[in-house]
Design an enzyme around this catalytic site. Structure first.
Site, PDB file in Angstrom:
ATOM      1  N   THR A 140       0.742  34.790  -1.941  1.00 21.37           N
ATOM      2  CA  THR A 140       1.490  34.166  -1.106  1.00 21.37           C
ATOM      3  C   THR A 140       2.549  35.299  -1.211  1.00 21.37           C
ATOM      4  O   THR A 140       2.625  36.243  -2.092  1.00 21.37           O
ATOM      5  CB  THR A 140       2.344  33.304  -1.666  1.00 21.37           C
ATOM      6  OG1 THR A 140       3.396  33.221  -1.212  1.00 21.37           O
ATOM      7  CG2 THR A 140       2.149  33.249  -3.645  1.00 21.37           C
ATOM      8  N   ASP A 141       2.929  35.122   0.112  1.00 21.82           N
ATOM      9  CA  ASP A 141       4.315  36.077   0.636  1.00 21.82           C
ATOM     10  C   ASP A 141       5.512  35.909  -0.381  1.00 21.82           C
ATOM     11  O   ASP A 141       6.430  36.941   0.025  1.00 21.82           O
ATOM     12  CB  ASP A 141       4.573  35.912   2.172  1.00 21.82           C
ATOM     13  CG  ASP A 141       4.723  34.511   2.702  1.00 21.82           C
ATOM     14  OD1 ASP A 141       5.352  33.778   1.669  1.00 21.82           O
ATOM     15  OD2 ASP A 141       5.461  34.553   3.524  1.00 21.82           O
ATOM     16  N   GLU A 142       5.301  34.542  -1.111  1.00 25.84           N
ATOM     17  CA  GLU A 142       7.064  34.190  -1.765  1.00 25.84           C
ATOM     18  C   GLU A 142       7.252  35.201  -2.253  1.00 25.84           C
ATOM     19  O   GLU A 142       8.276  35.169  -3.194  1.00 25.84           O
ATOM     20  CB  GLU A 142       6.522  33.038  -2.393  1.00 25.84           C
ATOM     21  CG  GLU A 142       6.823  32.477  -1.108  1.00 25.84           C
ATOM     22  CD  GLU A 142       6.989  30.783  -1.283  1.00 25.84           C
ATOM     23  OE1 GLU A 142       7.231  30.480  -1.993  1.00 25.84           O
ATOM     24  OE2 GLU A 142       6.464  29.405  -0.163  1.00 25.84           O
ATOM     25  N   TYR A 165       7.790  29.113  -9.420  1.00 24.16           N
ATOM     26  CA  TYR A 165       6.626  29.265  -8.800  1.00 24.16           C
ATOM     27  C   TYR A 165       6.153  30.589  -8.256  1.00 24.16           C
ATOM     28  O   TYR A 165       4.942  31.747  -8.580  1.00 24.16           O
ATOM     29  CB  TYR A 165       5.756  28.379  -6.831  1.00 24.16           C
ATOM     30  CG  TYR A 165       5.137  28.226  -6.562  1.00 24.16           C
ATOM     31  CD1 TYR A 165       3.842  28.253  -7.146  1.00 24.16           C
ATOM     32  CD2 TYR A 165       5.303  29.083  -4.863  1.00 24.16           C
ATOM     33  CE1 TYR A 165       2.766  28.508  -5.818  1.00 24.16           C
ATOM     34  CE2 TYR A 165       4.561  29.425  -4.546  1.00 24.16           C
ATOM     35  CZ  TYR A 165       2.885  29.358  -4.738  1.00 24.16           C
ATOM     36  OH  TYR A 165       1.980  29.454  -3.572  1.00 24.16           O
ATOM     37  N   LYS A 169       3.568  32.965  -9.313  1.00 27.66           N
ATOM     38  CA  LYS A 169       2.246  34.123  -8.424  1.00 27.66           C
ATOM     39  C   LYS A 169       2.394  35.476  -8.606  1.00 27.66           C
ATOM     40  O   LYS A 169       0.907  36.708  -8.495  1.00 27.66           O
ATOM     41  CB  LYS A 169       2.305  33.601  -7.236  1.00 27.66           C
ATOM     42  CG  LYS A 169       1.877  31.592  -7.328  1.00 27.66           C
ATOM     43  CD  LYS A 169       0.837  31.391  -7.249  1.00 27.66           C
ATOM     44  CE  LYS A 169       0.064  32.175  -6.132  1.00 27.66           C
ATOM     45  NZ  LYS A 169      -1.822  31.329  -6.570  1.00 27.66           N
TER      46      LYS A 169
END
Ligand code: NAD
Ligand code: TYD
Length: 359
Positions: A140-142, A165, A169
């Site tokens: 994810t870009d997060e 989260y 990741k």
């Protein structure tokens, strides 16, 4: 016939991806493994459940014995790892399961795949793998953290995750990278922006707002509602993963996004207006702790090097998505009532933990 192991295929993006692959690659075999947490819903896969090229197996990616058994009894060429705990708000309430599933689960899959794919698994210096194998980690870009008013995420940026989260990741990304560097394992990592589209669990912004609007319930907007996300239709995410799976350079990371930055409040107001509801439903509530202000993806690498581009404009995608939820109120009702949890039991209870195949 190529065999692809999709993990977390009963979730939002995974179920869309399973259907995408069965349609685009009718000569591939798709094995979907999913432990069916609250976010896993086999109803989303009903239309392909009789496809002879599709198999569902209930399994936890942290369960090494089970994963070993699945690799031993199937000639798996690729793994596409979607399985994860995926909701930031839940990771703030209960971080531990995010770390075990997202990190240990990924490492378990990598380990078993390495054993089955390496030409000489007992030689730690061997970096030769069977022809055509690949592990694709759906990230994810997060993992990049938050942006200020300007700038975009590029693949070479340091990872600065802010929530449990995104930290889990980012950790998984590091483990995947290490398996490529140390063991020579063929891998790719994709980092996509926020997805929207059919079959998204109504805890995430867009389906939650649609569902609450339909039920005339309050629309909780965190903080000032000016946080920005870069939205991509789920079917564009699926086609991007398909592209990376087939064309991605060994060990490379690819950002995926469609240049659709929107403030949360814009999205909420658009949904309210489209559904003909009153803006009085909008309620500003206390902000999420550690709330990332802005995400924006620079997609230059995947568009120029691999030739992928999104098919949807945001305007078309959001209109179709709202229509989909309006036409599929049963799907949402099933979730809100918890009835979807009974689906697996009613369909498969007599063959618990056994591959559910239509072959
Ligand atoms: P989701 O929560 O809808 O689905 C996750 C699926 O994984 C569920 O079916 C769940 O049952 C399964 N699962 C959870 N723990 C498992 C375990 N231990 N073993 C096997 N299966 C397990 O999530 P999603 O939105 O479809 O996201 C899928 C992937 O894409 C995630 O890895 C997420 O980090 C990533 N991603 C999501 C978005 C987004 O906007 N939703 C954006 C970029 C990346
Ligand atoms: P979400 O869909 O949870 O995705 P993520 O946190 O992974 O980006 O949230 C999208 C944005 O919407 C995020 O800035 C938080 C905000 N949000 C609200 O304002 N209200 C809500 O009820 C939810 C679920 C999210």
């Amino acid at each position: 016939m190529k065999t692809i192991l999709v993990t977390g295929g009963a979730g939002f993006i995974g179920s869309n991806f399973v259907k995408h692959m069965l349609e685009k690659h009718p000569d591939y075999k798709i094995i979907n493994i999913d432990v069916l947490t609250y976010a896993g819903n086999l109803v989303s896969l009903e239309e392909v459940s009789n496809n002879p090229n599709y198999t569902f197996i209930k399994a936890d990616i942290r369960d090494r014995e089970k994963i070993e058994e699945i690799f031993s009894s199937n000639n798996i060429d690729n793994v596409v790892n979607f399985a994860a705990e995926s909701h930031v708000d839940r990771s703030i309430e209960e971080p531990e399961v995010f770390l075990t599933t997202n990190i240990i689960g990924t490492q378990t899959l990598l380990d078993v795949a390495k054993k089955h794919w390496k030409i000489n698994p007992n030689d730690k210096y061997c970096k030769e793998y069977k022809e055509g194998v690949k592990f694709l980690q759906v990230s994810t870009d997060e993992v990049y953290g938050a942006l200020g008013k300007t700038g975009m995420f590029v693949e070479t940026m340091p990872l600065m995750p802010n929530s449990p989260y995104s930290a889990s990741k980012a950790s998984a990304d590091m483990v995947v990278r290490a398996y490529n560097e140390t063991f020579g394992m063929p891998v790719n990592i994709t980092r996509c922006s926020n997805n929207y589209g059919p079959y998204q669990f109504p805890e995430k912004l867009i389906p939650l707002m649609i569902n609450n609007c339909l039920m005339e319930k309050d629309l909780p907007v965190y903080g000032d509602g000016m946080q920005v996300r870069d939205w991509l239709h789920v079917s564009d995410h699926c086609s991007a993963i398909d592209t990376v799976l087939h064309k991605g350079l060994d060990g490379d990371v690819y950002n995926i996004g469609g240049n659709n930055e929107k403030a949360n409040i814009e999205i909420v107001k658009l949904i309210v207006e489209t559904l003909g509801k009153s803006e009085d439903l909008i309620k500003y509530v206390k902000d999420r702790p550690g709330h990332d202000r802005r995400y924006a993806i620079d997609n230059t690498k995947i568009t120029t090097q691999l030739g992928w581009s999104p098919a949807y404009t945001f305007e078309q995608g959001i209109r179709e998505t709202i229509e989909w939820y309006l036409n599929n109120t049963e799907w949402i009702k099933n979730i809100v009532s918890g009835d979807y949890m009974k689906y697996y039991e009613s369909m498969y209870s007599s063959i618990e933990d056994v591959a559910v195949s239509k072959e």
